[in-house]
Design a protein around this motif. Sequence first.
Motif, PDB file in Angstrom:
ATOM      1  N   ARG A   1       5.561   6.148 -16.365  1.00 35.90           N
ATOM      2  CA  ARG A   1       4.639   7.277 -16.314  1.00 35.90           C
ATOM      3  C   ARG A   1       5.061   8.294 -17.362  1.00 35.90           C
ATOM      4  O   ARG A   1       6.251   8.594 -17.496  1.00 35.90           O
ATOM      5  CB  ARG A   1       4.669   7.910 -14.924  1.00 35.90           C
ATOM      6  N   VAL A   2       4.088   8.810 -18.081  1.00 35.44           N
ATOM      7  CA  VAL A   2       4.334   9.916 -19.002  1.00 35.44           C
ATOM      8  C   VAL A   2       4.117  11.188 -18.187  1.00 35.44           C
ATOM      9  O   VAL A   2       3.020  11.441 -17.695  1.00 35.44           O
ATOM     10  CB  VAL A   2       3.389   9.856 -20.225  1.00 35.44           C
ATOM     11  N   ILE A   3       5.189  11.961 -18.022  1.00 38.16           N
ATOM     12  CA  ILE A   3       5.154  13.152 -17.172  1.00 38.16           C
ATOM     13  C   ILE A   3       5.079  14.376 -18.075  1.00 38.16           C
ATOM     14  O   ILE A   3       5.971  14.612 -18.887  1.00 38.16           O
ATOM     15  CB  ILE A   3       6.404  13.212 -16.275  1.00 38.16           C
ATOM     16  N   GLN A   4       4.010  15.138 -17.921  1.00 41.20           N
ATOM     17  CA  GLN A   4       3.763  16.317 -18.756  1.00 41.20           C
ATOM     18  C   GLN A   4       4.275  17.565 -18.041  1.00 41.20           C
ATOM     19  O   GLN A   4       3.840  17.865 -16.942  1.00 41.20           O
ATOM     20  CB  GLN A   4       2.260  16.453 -19.035  1.00 41.20           C
ATOM     21  N   PHE A   5       5.205  18.253 -18.676  1.00 40.76           N
ATOM     22  CA  PHE A   5       5.695  19.529 -18.169  1.00 40.76           C
ATOM     23  C   PHE A   5       4.963  20.637 -18.925  1.00 40.76           C
ATOM     24  O   PHE A   5       4.872  20.596 -20.155  1.00 40.76           O
ATOM     25  CB  PHE A   5       7.200  19.665 -18.381  1.00 40.76           C
ATOM     26  N   PRO A   6       4.436  21.633 -18.212  1.00 43.62           N
ATOM     27  CA  PRO A   6       3.629  22.666 -18.865  1.00 43.62           C
ATOM     28  C   PRO A   6       4.457  23.678 -19.655  1.00 43.62           C
ATOM     29  O   PRO A   6       5.633  23.894 -19.364  1.00 43.62           O
ATOM     30  CB  PRO A   6       2.944  23.363 -17.684  1.00 43.62           C
ATOM     31  N   LYS A   7       3.804  24.288 -20.646  1.00 50.24           N
ATOM     32  CA  LYS A   7       4.399  25.420 -21.350  1.00 50.24           C
ATOM     33  C   LYS A   7       4.431  26.577 -20.359  1.00 50.24           C
ATOM     34  O   LYS A   7       3.504  26.749 -19.567  1.00 50.24           O
ATOM     35  CB  LYS A   7       3.535  25.785 -22.560  1.00 50.24           C
ATOM     36  N   GLY A   8       5.506  27.344 -20.369  1.00 49.36           N
ATOM     37  CA  GLY A   8       5.573  28.495 -19.477  1.00 49.36           C
ATOM     38  C   GLY A   8       6.991  28.830 -19.088  1.00 49.36           C
ATOM     39  O   GLY A   8       7.959  28.356 -19.693  1.00 49.36           O
ATOM     40  N   GLU A   9       7.087  29.652 -18.056  1.00 53.14           N
ATOM     41  CA  GLU A   9       8.389  30.081 -17.582  1.00 53.14           C
ATOM     42  C   GLU A   9       8.980  29.051 -16.633  1.00 53.14           C
ATOM     43  O   GLU A   9       8.268  28.482 -15.802  1.00 53.14           O
ATOM     44  CB  GLU A   9       8.261  31.429 -16.854  1.00 53.14           C
ATOM     45  N   TYR A  10      10.290  28.849 -16.751  1.00 55.90           N
ATOM     46  CA  TYR A  10      11.012  27.908 -15.897  1.00 55.90           C
ATOM     47  C   TYR A  10      12.210  28.597 -15.266  1.00 55.90           C
ATOM     48  O   TYR A  10      12.922  29.356 -15.938  1.00 55.90           O
ATOM     49  CB  TYR A  10      11.515  26.698 -16.705  1.00 55.90           C
ATOM     50  N   LEU A  11      12.408  28.305 -13.988  1.00 59.45           N
ATOM     51  CA  LEU A  11      13.636  28.683 -13.317  1.00 59.45           C
ATOM     52  C   LEU A  11      14.686  27.666 -13.760  1.00 59.45           C
ATOM     53  O   LEU A  11      14.455  26.451 -13.660  1.00 59.45           O
ATOM     54  CB  LEU A  11      13.452  28.615 -11.794  1.00 59.45           C
ATOM     55  N   ILE A  12      15.812  28.159 -14.262  1.00 57.83           N
ATOM     56  CA  ILE A  12      16.898  27.295 -14.720  1.00 57.83           C
ATOM     57  C   ILE A  12      18.132  27.593 -13.868  1.00 57.83           C
ATOM     58  O   ILE A  12      18.600  28.731 -13.825  1.00 57.83           O
ATOM     59  CB  ILE A  12      17.252  27.545 -16.207  1.00 57.83           C
ATOM     60  N   VAL A  13      18.631  26.566 -13.173  1.00 60.26           N
ATOM     61  CA  VAL A  13      19.856  26.691 -12.392  1.00 60.26           C
ATOM     62  C   VAL A  13      20.863  25.725 -13.010  1.00 60.26           C
ATOM     63  O   VAL A  13      20.575  24.530 -13.148  1.00 60.26           O
ATOM     64  CB  VAL A  13      19.628  26.344 -10.906  1.00 60.26           C
ATOM     65  N   ARG A  14      22.026  26.243 -13.400  1.00 64.11           N
ATOM     66  CA  ARG A  14      23.051  25.417 -14.050  1.00 64.11           C
ATOM     67  C   ARG A  14      24.147  25.052 -13.060  1.00 64.11           C
ATOM     68  O   ARG A  14      24.438  25.812 -12.141  1.00 64.11           O
ATOM     69  CB  ARG A  14      23.665  26.188 -15.215  1.00 64.11           C
ATOM     70  N   GLY A  15      24.769  23.878 -13.280  1.00 66.85           N
ATOM     71  CA  GLY A  15      25.860  23.493 -12.402  1.00 66.85           C
ATOM     72  C   GLY A  15      26.564  22.246 -12.899  1.00 66.85           C
ATOM     73  O   GLY A  15      26.279  21.742 -13.991  1.00 66.85           O
ATOM     74  N   GLU A  16      27.478  21.775 -12.076  1.00 71.75           N
ATOM     75  CA  GLU A  16      28.218  20.555 -12.399  1.00 71.75           C
ATOM     76  C   GLU A  16      28.588  19.835 -11.120  1.00 71.75           C
ATOM     77  O   GLU A  16      28.532  20.416 -10.027  1.00 71.75           O
ATOM     78  CB  GLU A  16      29.451  20.878 -13.232  1.00 71.75           C
TER      79      GLU A  16
ATOM     80  N   GLY B   1      25.316  15.960 -19.890  1.00 72.30           N
ATOM     81  CA  GLY B   1      26.517  15.364 -20.459  1.00 72.30           C
ATOM     82  C   GLY B   1      27.679  15.432 -19.500  1.00 72.30           C
ATOM     83  O   GLY B   1      27.522  15.748 -18.318  1.00 72.30           O
ATOM     84  N   GLN B   2      28.881  15.132 -20.037  1.00 73.06           N
ATOM     85  CA  GLN B   2      30.110  15.176 -19.248  1.00 73.06           C
ATOM     86  C   GLN B   2      31.185  15.917 -20.029  1.00 73.06           C
ATOM     87  O   GLN B   2      31.253  15.817 -21.258  1.00 73.06           O
ATOM     88  CB  GLN B   2      30.618  13.765 -18.944  1.00 73.06           C
ATOM     89  N   ARG B   3      31.993  16.674 -19.283  1.00 74.27           N
ATOM     90  CA  ARG B   3      33.166  17.361 -19.828  1.00 74.27           C
ATOM     91  C   ARG B   3      34.317  17.065 -18.897  1.00 74.27           C
ATOM     92  O   ARG B   3      34.222  17.346 -17.703  1.00 74.27           O
ATOM     93  CB  ARG B   3      32.946  18.883 -19.839  1.00 74.27           C
ATOM     94  N   ASN B   4      35.393  16.501 -19.424  1.00 75.01           N
ATOM     95  CA  ASN B   4      36.580  16.221 -18.609  1.00 75.01           C
ATOM     96  C   ASN B   4      36.238  15.467 -17.323  1.00 75.01           C
ATOM     97  O   ASN B   4      36.759  15.775 -16.249  1.00 75.01           O
ATOM     98  CB  ASN B   4      37.319  17.530 -18.273  1.00 75.01           C
ATOM     99  N   GLY B   5      35.323  14.509 -17.422  1.00 72.93           N
ATOM    100  CA  GLY B   5      34.960  13.688 -16.277  1.00 72.93           C
ATOM    101  C   GLY B   5      34.006  14.350 -15.290  1.00 72.93           C
ATOM    102  O   GLY B   5      33.679  13.768 -14.267  1.00 72.93           O
ATOM    103  N   ILE B   6      33.553  15.564 -15.597  1.00 69.28           N
ATOM    104  CA  ILE B   6      32.623  16.289 -14.728  1.00 69.28           C
ATOM    105  C   ILE B   6      31.238  16.250 -15.373  1.00 69.28           C
ATOM    106  O   ILE B   6      31.079  16.526 -16.561  1.00 69.28           O
ATOM    107  CB  ILE B   6      33.066  17.762 -14.538  1.00 69.28           C
ATOM    108  N   VAL B   7      30.210  15.906 -14.583  1.00 68.54           N
ATOM    109  CA  VAL B   7      28.832  15.852 -15.063  1.00 68.54           C
ATOM    110  C   VAL B   7      28.254  17.270 -14.989  1.00 68.54           C
ATOM    111  O   VAL B   7      28.400  17.947 -13.979  1.00 68.54           O
ATOM    112  CB  VAL B   7      27.981  14.904 -14.188  1.00 68.54           C
ATOM    113  N   TYR B   8      27.612  17.714 -16.084  1.00 69.33           N
ATOM    114  CA  TYR B   8      27.003  19.042 -16.053  1.00 69.33           C
ATOM    115  C   TYR B   8      25.529  18.947 -16.423  1.00 69.33           C
ATOM    116  O   TYR B   8      25.092  17.995 -17.075  1.00 69.33           O
ATOM    117  CB  TYR B   8      27.730  20.025 -16.978  1.00 69.33           C
ATOM    118  N   GLY B   9      24.767  19.934 -15.958  1.00 70.25           N
ATOM    119  CA  GLY B   9      23.345  19.921 -16.245  1.00 70.25           C
ATOM    120  C   GLY B   9      22.631  21.112 -15.643  1.00 70.25           C
ATOM    121  O   GLY B   9      23.264  22.091 -15.221  1.00 70.25           O
ATOM    122  N   GLU B  10      21.305  20.997 -15.585  1.00 69.51           N
ATOM    123  CA  GLU B  10      20.455  22.085 -15.143  1.00 69.51           C
ATOM    124  C   GLU B  10      19.300  21.551 -14.308  1.00 69.51           C
ATOM    125  O   GLU B  10      18.897  20.396 -14.451  1.00 69.51           O
ATOM    126  CB  GLU B  10      19.861  22.826 -16.344  1.00 69.51           C
ATOM    127  N   MET B  11      18.745  22.413 -13.481  1.00 71.12           N
ATOM    128  CA  MET B  11      17.497  22.142 -12.761  1.00 71.12           C
ATOM    129  C   MET B  11      16.432  22.969 -13.453  1.00 71.12           C
ATOM    130  O   MET B  11      16.647  24.157 -13.697  1.00 71.12           O
ATOM    131  CB  MET B  11      17.641  22.570 -11.293  1.00 71.12           C
TER     132      MET B  11
END
Length: 159
Positions: A88-103, A142-152
């Motif tokens: 499936r081609v999933i289209q994300f809209p232009k606009g504001e996004y809530l970004i939550v970072r973590g690992e 990606g990964q840093r020192n064996g820890i996976v990091y990313g965002e929602m």
Amino acid sequence: MTNYTLEEKDSFTVLGLGTELKSDYTDYAGITKEKSDFWQVIKQDGRLDTLKAIATNDYIFAVNEAVNNKMMHYAGVMTEATVPEEHRVIQFPKGEYLIVRGEGQTADELSNKLTGIAFGQVLPEAKDFTYVGGPNATVEMGQRNGIVYGEMWIPVVRK
């Protein structure tokens, strides 16, 4: 409140391989198990590697989207290419996004942690913005020192 940001994003597409989640949307444990089982299968059968091979960057998306009144979950990447499997081609809209970072120790742990923070803490407490539906994604960056990091990434609108 947990650290989060609101960021403007251009529209973008993600090519995803998906599965329908059969658990009730309030059954967090059931949904988590279904997602985990799905990721294990696509890692073992090589479909995730096929997606990674055609990606335009190293990001791996875990996308949640309601499609035809079904709760769908996708493994995806940003790409202009296609894959032979059903996708499936999933289209994300232009606009504001809530970004939550973590690992997390694993991609599953990262996804579960970010989803819990975003939907369990940030959105219920938000006074200036709200999620009105559409695809949302955990982005393994990606990964840093064996820890996976990313965002929602969750598309939101101002109240």
